[in-house]
Design a protein around this motif. Structure first.
Motif, PDB file in Angstrom:
ATOM      1  N   THR A  12       7.387  -6.155  10.259  1.00 18.98           N
ATOM      2  CA  THR A  12       8.450  -5.172  10.094  1.00 18.98           C
ATOM      3  C   THR A  12       8.230  -4.368   8.826  1.00 18.98           C
ATOM      4  OG1 THR A  12       9.965  -6.698  11.195  1.00 18.98           O
ATOM      5  CG2 THR A  12      10.950  -4.869   9.997  1.00 18.98           C
ATOM      6  N   PHE A  13       8.414  -3.066   8.913  1.00 14.51           N
ATOM      7  CA  PHE A  13       8.243  -2.111   7.827  1.00 14.51           C
ATOM      8  C   PHE A  13       6.783  -1.827   7.492  1.00 14.51           C
ATOM      9  CE2 PHE A  13      12.510  -3.775   7.288  1.00 14.51           C
ATOM     10  CZ  PHE A  13      13.244  -2.618   7.152  1.00 14.51           C
ATOM     11  N   LYS A  14       5.859  -2.398   8.282  1.00 19.49           N
ATOM     12  CA  LYS A  14       4.446  -2.107   8.028  1.00 19.49           C
ATOM     13  C   LYS A  14       4.131  -0.645   8.301  1.00 19.49           C
ATOM     14  CE  LYS A  14      -0.238  -3.568   9.297  1.00 19.49           C
ATOM     15  NZ  LYS A  14      -1.039  -4.502  10.112  1.00 19.49           N
ATOM     16  N   SER A  39       2.781   4.780   6.380  1.00 21.10           N
ATOM     17  CA  SER A  39       3.092   6.207   6.436  1.00 21.10           C
ATOM     18  C   SER A  39       3.442   6.755   5.063  1.00 21.10           C
ATOM     19  CB  SER A  39       4.245   6.449   7.412  1.00 21.10           C
ATOM     20  OG  SER A  39       4.627   7.802   7.435  1.00 21.10           O
ATOM     21  N   LEU A  40       4.280   6.033   4.326  1.00 21.18           N
ATOM     22  CA  LEU A  40       4.688   6.514   3.018  1.00 21.18           C
ATOM     23  C   LEU A  40       3.569   6.422   2.000  1.00 21.18           C
ATOM     24  CD1 LEU A  40       8.374   5.254   2.727  1.00 21.18           C
ATOM     25  CD2 LEU A  40       7.467   7.350   3.721  1.00 21.18           C
ATOM     26  N   THR A  41       2.681   5.436   2.158  1.00 24.14           N
ATOM     27  CA  THR A  41       1.520   5.349   1.274  1.00 24.14           C
ATOM     28  C   THR A  41       0.637   6.580   1.428  1.00 24.14           C
ATOM     29  OG1 THR A  41       1.518   2.918   1.296  1.00 24.14           O
ATOM     30  CG2 THR A  41      -0.547   4.032   0.708  1.00 24.14           C
ATOM     31  N   LYS A  42       0.428   7.021   2.662  1.00 16.89           N
ATOM     32  CA  LYS A  42      -0.359   8.235   2.899  1.00 16.89           C
ATOM     33  C   LYS A  42       0.291   9.446   2.242  1.00 16.89           C
ATOM     34  CE  LYS A  42      -2.441   6.751   7.295  1.00 16.89           C
ATOM     35  NZ  LYS A  42      -2.508   7.002   8.759  1.00 16.89           N
ATOM     36  N   LEU A  43       1.610   9.530   2.351  1.00 20.38           N
ATOM     37  CA  LEU A  43       2.307  10.648   1.715  1.00 20.38           C
ATOM     38  C   LEU A  43       2.173  10.579   0.195  1.00 20.38           C
ATOM     39  CD1 LEU A  43       5.573  10.775   3.848  1.00 20.38           C
ATOM     40  CD2 LEU A  43       3.803  12.531   3.742  1.00 20.38           C
ATOM     41  N   ALA A  44       2.279   9.375  -0.370  1.00 19.18           N
ATOM     42  CA  ALA A  44       2.152   9.222  -1.813  1.00 19.18           C
ATOM     43  C   ALA A  44       0.769   9.641  -2.287  1.00 19.18           C
ATOM     44  CB  ALA A  44       2.438   7.782  -2.210  1.00 19.18           C
ATOM     45  N   LEU A  45      -0.249   9.295  -1.523  1.00 23.42           N
ATOM     46  CA  LEU A  45      -1.618   9.678  -1.882  1.00 23.42           C
ATOM     47  C   LEU A  45      -1.821  11.177  -1.804  1.00 23.42           C
ATOM     48  CD1 LEU A  45      -3.630   6.824  -0.102  1.00 23.42           C
ATOM     49  CD2 LEU A  45      -3.225   7.105  -2.557  1.00 23.42           C
ATOM     50  N   SER A  46      -0.992  11.861  -1.007  1.00 23.27           N
ATOM     51  CA  SER A  46      -1.088  13.319  -0.891  1.00 23.27           C
ATOM     52  C   SER A  46      -0.286  14.033  -1.973  1.00 23.27           C
ATOM     53  CB  SER A  46      -0.621  13.772   0.491  1.00 23.27           C
ATOM     54  OG  SER A  46       0.789  13.646   0.617  1.00 23.27           O
ATOM     55  N   GLY A  47       0.406  13.264  -2.821  1.00 24.24           N
ATOM     56  CA  GLY A  47       1.142  13.862  -3.929  1.00 24.24           C
ATOM     57  C   GLY A  47       2.645  13.802  -3.816  1.00 24.24           C
ATOM     58  N   VAL A  48       3.183  13.227  -2.747  1.00 21.98           N
ATOM     59  CA  VAL A  48       4.628  13.104  -2.594  1.00 21.98           C
ATOM     60  C   VAL A  48       5.129  11.962  -3.476  1.00 21.98           C
ATOM     61  CG1 VAL A  48       6.510  12.661  -0.985  1.00 21.98           C
ATOM     62  CG2 VAL A  48       4.529  13.990  -0.245  1.00 21.98           C
TER      63      VAL A  48
END
Length: 302
Positions: free
Chosen positions: A30-32, A37-46
């Protein structure tokens, strides 16, 4: 909507158990999806702050920098509603009567009152406008009447150290104005909604009143887009789901705080994303990430 999040212990609906998770064979997964998804966004600068809590156990289910105090757009309006509700339930005379809108209260963007002819409304009706459409004009009129200091004092009494309503809504912020309308930490906001759902913000009546106002909210475009609910009518349980949430939007900011009750569990959550809003693709990626987190929350409660 007298008791939107608390169940009658004596006559619990057979389709809605107590909210405590009886079994969770897939908790490790759960929450994986949301984390990936959010890790990818963080790596893009979010820049992301997020928190999700099991309402019954207060177990932290998901967190990303949830201690940081960041701009949260309109989420600070929840603190104003709590102060108004507390005065109403405590029969404070300042919570009754009619309020006029004035030129100094004007604020564009969200809300219905600016489009209506009526110049005067009861205080409780203004709270309905804030809860249902995040009405900026109603917010400013209420805030002028209640006072920013009173809202701050209420927040401090609730143990909030990183979550504040800083100012009224402004179309333009000058150098002498507060830099943001409100700021908050995901953990404090998620805990605040968990406590609202449990009836422990000020007292049960106050908590229920705030939930009733916020339950009218029509913005299900972010995390709540994953829940399959009717944006214009979700004050009652639908397929065993009951949602109360508040969103906030600004240039390069998307925020949401809420509590979702399901057949198996209840989750309180908060998330804020700050991003480069120069291209529509960036905004859509943020909304998609929020929806993915919502899908994980839905899986946990359902």
């Amino acid at each position: 909507m007298a008791q939107p999040m608390r169940k009658d212990r004596r006559r619990a609906s057979p389709g809605l158990p107590s909210g405590r998770r009886s079994s969770a064979p897939h908790d490790s997964e759960t929450f994986k999806r949301g984390f990936v998804s959010l890790t990818k966004l963080a790596l893009s600068g979010v820049q992301i702050t997020a928190s999700a809590l099991d309402v019954a156990s207060e177990k932290v289910l998901f967190s990303i920098d949830d201690h940081l105090s960041v701009p949260t757009a309109s989420l600070g309006k929840v603190l104003l509603l709590i102060e108004v509700a507390a005065r109403l339930t405590q029969r404070d005379i300042s919570a009754h009567g009619l309020l006029d809108r004035t030129v100094v209260d004007s604020a564009a963007d969200t809300g219905l009152w600016q489009h209506l002819q009526v110049p005067t409304l009861p205080i409780a009706d203004l709270a309905v406008l804030v809860g249902s459409s995040s009405d900026n004009l109603a917010t400013n009129v209420l805030l002028r009447h209640i006072g920013l200091d009173a809202v701050r004092a209420r927040g401090e009494s609730l143990g909030l150290h990183r979550t504040f309503l800083l100012d009224k809504v402004r179309d333009f912020r000058g150098p002498d104005d507060a830099p943001h309308f409100s700021v908050g930490s995901a953990r404090e906001l998620a805990t605040l909604f968990r406590n609202l759902a449990e009836g422990s913000i000020v007292d049960v009546a106050t908590s229920q009143q705030v939930l009733a106002w916020l339950g009218l909210g029509s913005d299900l475009s972010m995390v709540a887009s994953a829940f399959g609910l009717d944006p214009l009518s979700h004050v009652h349980s639908d397929h065993g789901l009951l949602l109360v949430n508040k969103t906030g939007s600004g240039d390069g900011i998307r925020s949401e705080v809420g509590v979702l009750r399901g057949p198996r569990a209840s989750v309180a959550y908060a998330i804020t994303m700050r991003f480069n809003d120069a291209e529509l693709t960036g905004r859509l990626a943020v909304l998609d990430g929020m929806r993915t987190l919502g899908t994980d929350i839905l899986e946990y409660v359902y």
